[in-house]
Design an enzyme around this catalytic site. Structure first.
Site, PDB file in Angstrom:
ATOM      1  CB  ALA A 102      -1.768 -33.966 -91.965  1.00 35.40           C
ATOM      2  CB  ALA A 103      -0.907 -32.147 -97.420  1.00 36.75           C
ATOM      3  N   GLY A 104       0.240 -35.329 -97.251  1.00 37.84           N
ATOM      4  CA  GLY A 104       0.844 -36.338 -98.135  1.00 37.84           C
ATOM      5  C   GLY A 104      -0.093 -37.506 -98.429  1.00 37.84           C
TER       6      GLY A 104
ATOM      7  NE  ARG B  42       7.314 -43.517 -97.994  1.00 36.89           N
ATOM      8  CZ  ARG B  42       8.160 -42.681 -97.390  1.00 36.89           C
ATOM      9  NH1 ARG B  42       9.341 -43.123 -96.992  1.00 36.89           N
ATOM     10  NH2 ARG B  42       7.837 -41.421 -97.173  1.00 36.89           N
TER      11      ARG B  42
ATOM     12  CB  THR C  32       8.183 -31.533 -96.008  1.00 33.86           C
ATOM     13  OG1 THR C  32       9.532 -31.605 -96.500  1.00 33.86           O
ATOM     14  CG2 THR C  32       7.675 -32.948 -95.802  1.00 33.86           C
TER      15      THR C  32
ATOM     16  N   GLY D 121      16.199 -38.667 -93.120  1.00 37.12           N
ATOM     17  CA  GLY D 121      17.205 -37.698 -93.535  1.00 37.12           C
ATOM     18  C   GLY D 121      18.382 -37.747 -92.569  1.00 37.12           C
TER      19      GLY D 121
ATOM     20  CG  ASN E  43      15.074 -34.262 -90.025  1.00 40.98           C
ATOM     21  OD1 ASN E  43      14.734 -33.683 -88.989  1.00 40.98           O
ATOM     22  ND2 ASN E  43      14.486 -34.054 -91.197  1.00 40.98           N
TER      23      ASN E  43
ATOM     24  NE  ARG F  34     -25.821 -61.575 -79.901  1.00 40.80           N
ATOM     25  CZ  ARG F  34     -26.974 -61.878 -80.481  1.00 40.80           C
ATOM     26  NH1 ARG F  34     -27.499 -63.081 -80.341  1.00 40.80           N
ATOM     27  NH2 ARG F  34     -27.620 -60.994 -81.197  1.00 40.80           N
TER      28      ARG F  34
END
Ligand code: UD1
Ligand code: MG
Length: 470
Positions: free
Chosen positions: A13-15, A19, A92, A152, A182, A345
């Site tokens: 989870a470091a990326g 994109r 990765t 991949g 993949n 409300r």
């Protein structure tokens, strides 16, 4: 999973999530109301891991804090989770290397990506079983797809044995027809993982240390490499951009709506109905198009909700109709009608058989059984008894520019059209307020409160005026 087999999970989870084109870290992107990584954590916890190591980097502190304050706390998993920093994003494979020190003496390491949120615990458990029964050293999940896109591709030899994985950017002409992709989900025997990682290089299109290259290394070293085929490709969908995020959310939503339909709820147009997971709806309730049911909302039996309504964090009783309206953090009784075009409300209680709308707003008020608030009214900070009739255009004047004040209206009171009830004020039970009154003093029980100028009719006025003008 075999009990004697100890497994740890590593979640990448470091990326930067380039994109996504966003300031929000990708794994924290909200998906159907929850951060994307929470879904991966849910699934990971199903394999009963010794440890879950989340590899963090880009905006890592934010990611770690959110997981600890949210998912870990909610699931009492504080002791199971730890975080490994990947200070530079070098791919990765490099990310998994950063987690190695955090993995205690376990037999196998399951590697998941923080951006594949649709995976399920059931699928991961079947994957573990397949890994164990095949006595594999390294297993991965694959799927057959028509359009392999950014995934991949799995290279196999003529006997079907896995040779390795080739990334979309590094395809050779011979790889173009490969349809097997993949999923980015692996189990690796913990004794061979460090050795495999140490052989990686960054000689590829992205100049990164690809985790996927460990497949080729393992095959070449003679390790047993096995694959687990996922026949529902949606479950392994990687979310790299916002279109994939939208598709993932649509898929999750479809599952929730389908389950509600199977429980006896009519949803007229599932493509145009948005119901959060956890919302409960009773049998024979009809949900019309354009309806949003959010948060901890419950709807009773036999209701009609929508079209075009939004209900958040509210409880709605049986046989109630809410149409073209918004309800927030409130409790609505049975056989109530709200709408069209009304707004309830927060902190309101609308008791059974009451009706609100069209064009009415209620805030922080209790509306008694059978009371009616129609046509262009504002009722705020009010305690209203039963069977009260509120005439068109009535306003509780609750705000003096500084403080809010309460209006109390007794049972069976009748408030005429266009009354201003200037709070704090009490309207006694069985009383009347004359239309057009601005009420500044309490009206006693059974009295008529009238506060307006008397009408004067000037006979012959129009003719006299015309004469003057001629
Ligand atoms: C990856 C796989 C690809 C697979 C796809 C499945 C590699 C090289 N490719 O591609 O074969 O089909 O997932 O969805 O593994 N991350 C880090 N540190 C890094 C780089 C990435 O922690 O240095 C994390 C990201 O936050 C993300 C996960 O690893 O959660 C996957 O990275 P991503 O860039 O999304 O890889 P894909 O291009 O999707
Ligand atoms: Mg990805």
């Amino acid at each position: 999973m075999a009990l004697e087999h100890k497994i740890s999970v590593v979640i990448l989870a470091a990326g930067e999530g380039t994109r996504m084109k966003s300031d929000i870290p990708k794994v924290l992107f909200p998906l159907y109301g929850r951060p994307m990584v929470d879904y991966v954590l849910d699934a990971a916890s199903c394999v009963e891991p010794e440890k879950i190591v989340v590899v963090i980097g880009h905006q890592g502190e934010e990611v770690a804090n959110r997981i600890m304050d949210g998912w870990a706390k909610d699931n009492c998993m504080d002791g199971v989770i730890s975080f490994a920093w990947q200070l530079e994003r070098r791919g990765t494979g490099h990310a998994v290397s950063c987690a190695l020190d955090h993995i205690p003496g376990c037999d196998a390491v399951m590697i998941l990506c923080g951006d594949t949120p649709l995976i399920t615990g059931d699928m991961l458990n079947r994957f573990v079983e397949s890994h164990l029964s095949g006595e594999a050293d390294l297993s991965l999940i694959t799927a057959m797809v028509d359009d392999p896109g950014d995934y991949g591709r799995i290279r196999r030899d003529e006997t079907g044995s896995i040779l390795g994985i080739v990334e979309a950017n590094d395809l050779l002409p011979g790889d173009r027809d490969i349809k097997e992709i993949n999923a980015g989900i692996y189990i690796v025997d913990s004794r061979i993982l460090p050795g495999l990682l140490s052989t990686l290089d960054d000689d590829n299109a992205k100049g990164e240390f690809y985790l996927t290259d460990i497949l080729e290394k393992a095959a070449q070293a003679g390790y047993t490499v096995s694959s687990f085929t996922c026949d529902d490709v949606f479950l392994i969908q990687g979310v790299n951009d916002r279109y994939a995020l939208a598709l993932a959310e649509t898929r999750l939503r479809e599952t929730v709506l389908r389950n509600l339909c199977l429980q006896g709820v009519t949803i007229r147009d599932p493509r145009n109905t948005y119901i959060d997971p956890g919302v409960t709806i009773g049998r024979d309730t009809v949900i019309e198009p354009g309806t949003f049911l959010r948060g901890k909302t419950s709807i009773g039996q036999g209701c009609v909700i929508g079209p075009n309504s939004e209900i958040t964090g509210s409880q709605v009783g049986d046989n109630t109709r809410i149409w073209w309206s918004v309800v927030e953090e409130s409790t609505i009784g049975e056989n109530v009608t709200i709408g069209p075009f009304s707004h309830i409300r927060p902190d309101s209680i609308i008791e059974d058989y009451a009706s609100v709308g069209n064009f009415a707003e209620v805030k922080n008020s209790r509306i008694g059984r059978g009371s009616k608030i129609h046509h262009h009214c504002y009722i705020g900070d009010c305690t209203m008894g039963c069977k009260v009739n509120i005439g068109a255009g009535t306003v509780t004047v609750n705000y003096d520019g500084h403080k809010k004040h309460r209006t109390v209206i007794g049972n069976n009171a009748f408030i005429g059209c266009n009354a201003n009830l200037i709070a704090p004020v009490r309207i006694g039970k069985d009383s009347y307020v004359a239309a057009g009154s601005t009420i500044t003093q309490d009206v006693p029980e059974g009295a008529l409160g009238i506060a307006r100028e008397r009408q004067v009719n000037k006979e012959g006025w129009v003719a006299r005026r015309r004469q003057k003008l001629d």
